[in-house]
Each structure stands twice: as structure tokens, then as C-alpha cells.
Design a protein around this motif. Structure first.
Motif, short mmCIF file in Angstrom:
data_model
loop_
_atom_site.label_atom_id
_atom_site.label_comp_id
_atom_site.label_asym_id
_atom_site.label_seq_id
_atom_site.Cartn_x
_atom_site.Cartn_y
_atom_site.Cartn_z
N GLY A 137 0.83 -1.18 0.00
CA GLY A 137 0.00 0.00 0.00
C GLY A 137 0.87 1.24 0.00
N PHE A 138 0.25 2.40 0.15
CA PHE A 138 0.97 3.66 0.03
C PHE A 138 0.56 4.60 1.16
CE2 PHE A 138 0.84 1.63 -4.05
CZ PHE A 138 2.13 1.80 -4.55
N ARG A 139 1.33 5.70 1.30
CA ARG A 139 1.09 6.61 2.41
C ARG A 139 1.14 8.06 1.96
NH1 ARG A 139 6.76 5.17 5.58
NH2 ARG A 139 8.15 5.85 3.91
N HIS A 140 0.30 8.84 2.58
CA HIS A 140 0.22 10.29 2.35
C HIS A 140 0.57 10.96 3.67
CE1 HIS A 140 -2.50 13.91 0.98
NE2 HIS A 140 -1.37 14.31 1.54
N ASN A 141 1.79 11.48 3.76
CA ASN A 141 2.23 12.10 5.00
C ASN A 141 1.47 13.39 5.29
OD1 ASN A 141 4.72 10.28 4.44
ND2 ASN A 141 5.07 11.10 6.49
N VAL A 142 1.09 13.55 6.57
CA VAL A 142 0.33 14.72 7.00
C VAL A 142 1.06 15.37 8.17
CG1 VAL A 142 -1.86 15.55 7.94
CG2 VAL A 142 -1.85 13.67 6.30
N PRO A 143 1.49 16.62 8.04
CA PRO A 143 2.12 17.31 9.18
C PRO A 143 1.16 17.40 10.36
CG PRO A 143 2.47 18.52 7.13
CD PRO A 143 1.46 17.45 6.83
N TYR A 144 1.71 17.32 11.56
CA TYR A 144 0.86 17.32 12.75
C TYR A 144 0.18 18.67 12.94
CZ TYR A 144 -0.82 16.89 17.49
OH TYR A 144 -1.62 16.85 18.60
N ALA A 187 8.99 -2.39 -0.65
CA ALA A 187 8.32 -3.04 0.48
C ALA A 187 8.45 -2.14 1.71
CB ALA A 187 8.94 -4.41 0.74
N VAL A 188 7.41 -1.38 1.99
CA VAL A 188 7.42 -0.42 3.09
C VAL A 188 6.35 -0.83 4.10
CG1 VAL A 188 7.08 2.00 3.74
CG2 VAL A 188 8.24 1.43 1.59
N THR A 189 6.76 -1.06 5.34
CA THR A 189 5.85 -1.65 6.32
C THR A 189 4.82 -0.70 6.89
OG1 THR A 189 7.71 -1.39 7.86
CG2 THR A 189 7.23 -3.61 7.07
N ALA A 190 4.78 0.55 6.42
CA ALA A 190 3.67 1.41 6.82
C ALA A 190 2.35 0.75 6.46
CB ALA A 190 3.78 2.78 6.15
N LEU A 191 2.34 0.03 5.32
CA LEU A 191 1.15 -0.70 4.87
C LEU A 191 1.63 -1.80 3.93
CD1 LEU A 191 -1.94 -0.83 5.04
CD2 LEU A 191 -2.04 0.81 3.15
N LEU A 192 1.81 -2.99 4.47
CA LEU A 192 2.44 -4.07 3.72
C LEU A 192 1.83 -5.41 4.11
CD1 LEU A 192 4.96 -4.52 1.76
CD2 LEU A 192 6.15 -5.28 3.83
N THR A 193 1.53 -6.21 3.10
CA THR A 193 0.93 -7.53 3.32
C THR A 193 1.88 -8.62 2.88
OG1 THR A 193 -1.25 -6.58 2.84
CG2 THR A 193 -1.08 -8.97 2.83
N VAL A 194 2.10 -9.62 3.74
CA VAL A 194 3.04 -10.69 3.43
C VAL A 194 2.44 -12.04 3.82
CG1 VAL A 194 5.00 -9.14 3.85
CG2 VAL A 194 4.20 -10.63 5.69
N PRO A 195 2.90 -13.13 3.18
CA PRO A 195 2.47 -14.48 3.59
C PRO A 195 3.20 -14.89 4.86
CG PRO A 195 3.96 -14.61 1.72
CD PRO A 195 3.75 -13.16 1.97
N ARG A 196 2.45 -15.28 5.87
CA ARG A 196 3.06 -15.58 7.17
C ARG A 196 4.05 -16.74 7.09
NH1 ARG A 196 2.19 -18.85 11.72
NH2 ARG A 196 2.85 -17.83 13.69
N GLU A 197 3.73 -17.78 6.36
CA GLU A 197 4.59 -18.96 6.32
C GLU A 197 5.98 -18.60 5.80
OE1 GLU A 197 4.76 -23.47 4.38
OE2 GLU A 197 2.91 -22.29 4.26
N LEU A 212 -0.98 -1.98 -4.57
CA LEU A 212 -2.42 -1.74 -4.51
C LEU A 212 -2.61 -0.22 -4.51
CD1 LEU A 212 -3.60 -4.29 -1.77
CD2 LEU A 212 -3.82 -4.51 -4.25
N ARG A 213 -2.91 0.34 -5.67
CA ARG A 213 -2.98 1.80 -5.80
C ARG A 213 -4.12 2.40 -4.99
NH1 ARG A 213 -0.81 4.28 -10.92
NH2 ARG A 213 0.76 2.83 -11.75
N GLN A 214 -5.16 1.63 -4.73
CA GLN A 214 -6.30 2.15 -3.99
C GLN A 214 -6.06 2.15 -2.48
OE1 GLN A 214 -5.82 -0.85 -5.04
NE2 GLN A 214 -7.41 -2.33 -4.48
N ALA A 215 -5.02 1.43 -2.02
CA ALA A 215 -4.75 1.30 -0.58
C ALA A 215 -3.76 2.38 -0.16
CB ALA A 215 -4.22 -0.10 -0.27
N VAL A 216 -4.28 3.55 0.14
CA VAL A 216 -3.45 4.69 0.53
C VAL A 216 -3.97 5.20 1.87
CG1 VAL A 216 -2.50 6.92 -0.14
CG2 VAL A 216 -3.26 5.30 -1.91
N GLY A 217 -3.09 5.32 2.84
CA GLY A 217 -3.48 5.81 4.16
C GLY A 217 -2.83 7.14 4.47
#
Length: 346
Positions: free
Chosen positions: A155-162, A235-245, A283-288
């Protein structure tokens, strides 16, 4: 006896995933990058792992967005508090979104926190979400409907200043997060300066478009790069899906990164999973919304100061054989972390 290095193994791995994404569309009638109706995730299981360290400023908003997820999957949410010094643990244990909350007795770093969460996970698919990532309501369904045993979904991220809202929490922009806000999508590197990852220096301005220019990362197969970007860096873990095995088999996140400083443990995990045969698919739609802390400038200064050390460690690991068969060691290490941890399960 000579061994093939992780770096050399990456050069043998393709990332031609079009057959997989088009197969999904043919099977479901949904576009790969289309937000997913809740019902499309029925029958799937998902473990969401959230590492947290002093994120009380953002955590209520993040957990509210998890409660608001619209899906039909069997989802558990595991939050691992890395010995926070603020109210992170109290917020997590009181919020209904988290099904399991762990507080580590001592600070171990985000790699260890993610490993503990993955160890406790019950589903075959693990979604890592940062404790400062606010998700659109379709992300769980997006991931659950598309996950497979040999794919890494980014997924992807949109940084927002506090900025504090009148209610006391972080203020979010109007409208949905923007895909183009992520550096893997829109990237303007400096001119005349050495790029830290590749070591190259650009002499002309570049309007970089890593995602588009690489055909959704497909052209990064076989160890190829787009300037300062290669496939493991996507592969950025801010939003990342992996197979557990496979995550367990490669040994999870290398926890030495946390002892050295900040960053690169997700890049190394990406490299290990690619070497194990995984495709990396966006996943272009998965942006947080990625919420910056109130002291973001100071935190970035500290993080970047330690980045050369973690990059050097990553280079050392690239010279070693691709990790595999490390599940037993992974379990022993995470069990040790849990020995004195507080675990709350709902």
C-alpha cells in the motif's frame, strides 16, 4: 564451498505479476486497483499487526479507522507496544479495535515488535500497519480478497504534518489520501547530490515516477533499478501484506536493524521474500494518511543520523546467502521477547 548471495539471488527473480492481477479480475469481476466491496473478502482470514512506540498522539484515530473497516473477512488485530513511555498501551488495551495487545517489558525496536505480532498471528496472511497510519475503510477487504501465499502487497502513504484538531486529536485533510503523495509514486530527487541508496548523482532535474515508470514494479524484476529505487525498497511496512509462512521461514525482520538505528529492516524483508519467490504487487487504492508526530523534525533528524549504519548492515546481509529455514530460530527469539511481556487477549 561457495554460496549464492542474497544480492545475486535477487538478480534471478522476475516480478512479472500481470497474470496474477488479470486473473484476479477475471475471477472476481473487480479491477485490481478498485476499492473492494466488503463481501468480496468473505471466507478469507487476515492478521493485522501494528507495532507501536510512543504513538498516543495518533493511535485513537488509527484504531478508529480500523474499527470502521468494511469487510467480511475473519480479522484479528494484534498491537505490540514496544515499551512506550506515553499512553500508547492504555489506549490500545481500552480500544475495541485490538483483539490482542502486547506490551514488551523492554524496548526492542520495531522489527522485534513486528516479529512478536507475526508470531502470535493465526491467519496465513499478515498485514503490517504502522501505528500512525489512518486507513480508508476498504483496505482490509482489498488485502484479504487479493492475498496469496507468494505475493507481497504494497500500500501507500500520504504524510500529514501534525496539527491538533479542536477535539484534541490530529487534524486530517478533507478528502481521501492521495496516491501521488507517496515517494514511490512521485519523486523529485536532488540534483548534484549523491543519492544515498544507489550512490549515483543526477546532473539534471528529474520528474520521477517510480510506480508508473516501472509498470507497477514489474520492470524492477531481475535486480533492476529505477535510479535510486529497486524492488526490495518498494516493500514499506507502513502498509504491507506478506504471507506468514514465508515470513517465518526467512526469519522475519532482522532485529539488528533496531539496535543500529532506523530503517532498512523492511527493505531486507522485501529482499528475503523476493528471493523466496514472492511477487511484489502494488495496490494503488490502498493509501493511508501517515500522521507525523508533533516533533517530526527532531525525530527525522535522529532517524537519518542512524540511517548510514542500517544501510551498511543491509549491504552486509545482501552479501550473505538468502535466508531460509529460520522458522525455529524465529520462534525461539519471539518466545523470549514474550517471556516478560504483558499480553491481553479479547
Amino acid at each position: 564451498m561457495t554460496h549464492t548471495s542474497l544480492a545475486d539471488t535477487l538478480k534471478t527473480q522476475a516480478n512479472a505479476h500481470r497474470y496474477f492481477t488479470t486473473g484476479f479480475t477475471e475471477r472476481t469481476g473487480l479491477g485490481w486497483h478498485q476499492p473492494t466491496p466488503a463481501g468480496a473478502s468473505a471466507g478469507q482470514a487476515l492478521s493485522v499487526v501494528i507495532p507501536a512506540r510512543d504513538t498516543a498522539f495518533a493511535l485513537p484515530t488509527v484504531l478508529d479507522s480500523i474499527t470502521a473497516q468494511q469487510h467480511a473477512a475473519d480479522v484479528e488485530v494484534i498491537l505490540v507496544d514496544d515499551a512506550s513511555t506515553d499512553a500508547t498501551f492504555d489506549i490500545a488495551r481500552r480500544h475495541p479495535a485490538a483483539t490482542t495487545v502486547v506490551r514488551l517489558a523492554d524496548r526492542r525496536g520495531s522489527a522485534a515488535a513486528r516479529n512478536v505480532g507475526a508470531h502470535l498471528a493465526q491467519a496465513p496472511t499478515v498485514l503490517f500497519v504502522d501505528a500512525d497510519m489512518v486507513l480508508p475503510s476498504h483496505v482490509f477487504a482489498d488485502v484479504a480478497a487479493r492475498a496469496a501465499a507468494d505475493t507481497v502487497l504494497t500500500g501507500f502513504r500520504h504524510n500529514v504534518p501534525y496539527q491538533a484538531s479542536p477535539c484534541g486529536g490530529p487534524l486530517l485533510p478533507d478528502g481521501p489520501p492521495l496516491l501521488t503523495a507517496d515517494h514511490r509514486v512521485t519523486w523529485t530527487p536532488p540534483v548534484g547530490k549523491v543519492l544515498p541508496y544507489s550512490g549515483i548523482t543526477l546532473t539534471d532535474h528529474l520528474d520521477g515516477r517510480p510506480l508508473d515508470a516501472t509498470d507497477d514494479f514489474q520492470n524492477l524484476g531481475y535486480g533492476r533499478s529505477y535510479y535510486d529505487w529497486d524492488l526490495p525498497r518498494m516493500a514499506v511496512t507502513a502498509l504491507l501484506t506478506v504471507p506468514r509462512e514465508l515470513l517465518l521461514d526467512v526469519g522475519g525482520f532482522d532485529e539488528e536493524f533496531g539496535a543500529l538505528g532506523w530503517g532498512m529492516e523492511d527493505t531486507h524483508l522485501g529482499a528475503a521474500l523476493i528471493a523466496a519467490g514472492c511477487l511484489v504487487i502494488p495496490l494503488r487504492q490502498a493509501v493511508g494518511y501517515h500522521l507525523d508526530p508533533p516533533d517530526a523534525a527532531a525525530q527525522w533528524q535522529t532517524k537519518l543520523a542512524g540511517w548510514p549504519s542500517t544501510l551498511a548492515h543491509y549491504r552486509r546481509l545482501l552479501a550473505l546467502p538468502a535466508p531460509s529455514g529460520r522458522g525455529r530460530t524465529f520462534t525461539a527469539t519471539t518466545d523470549k521477547h514474550l517471556t516478560h511481556a504483558e499480553v491481553i487477549t479479547r
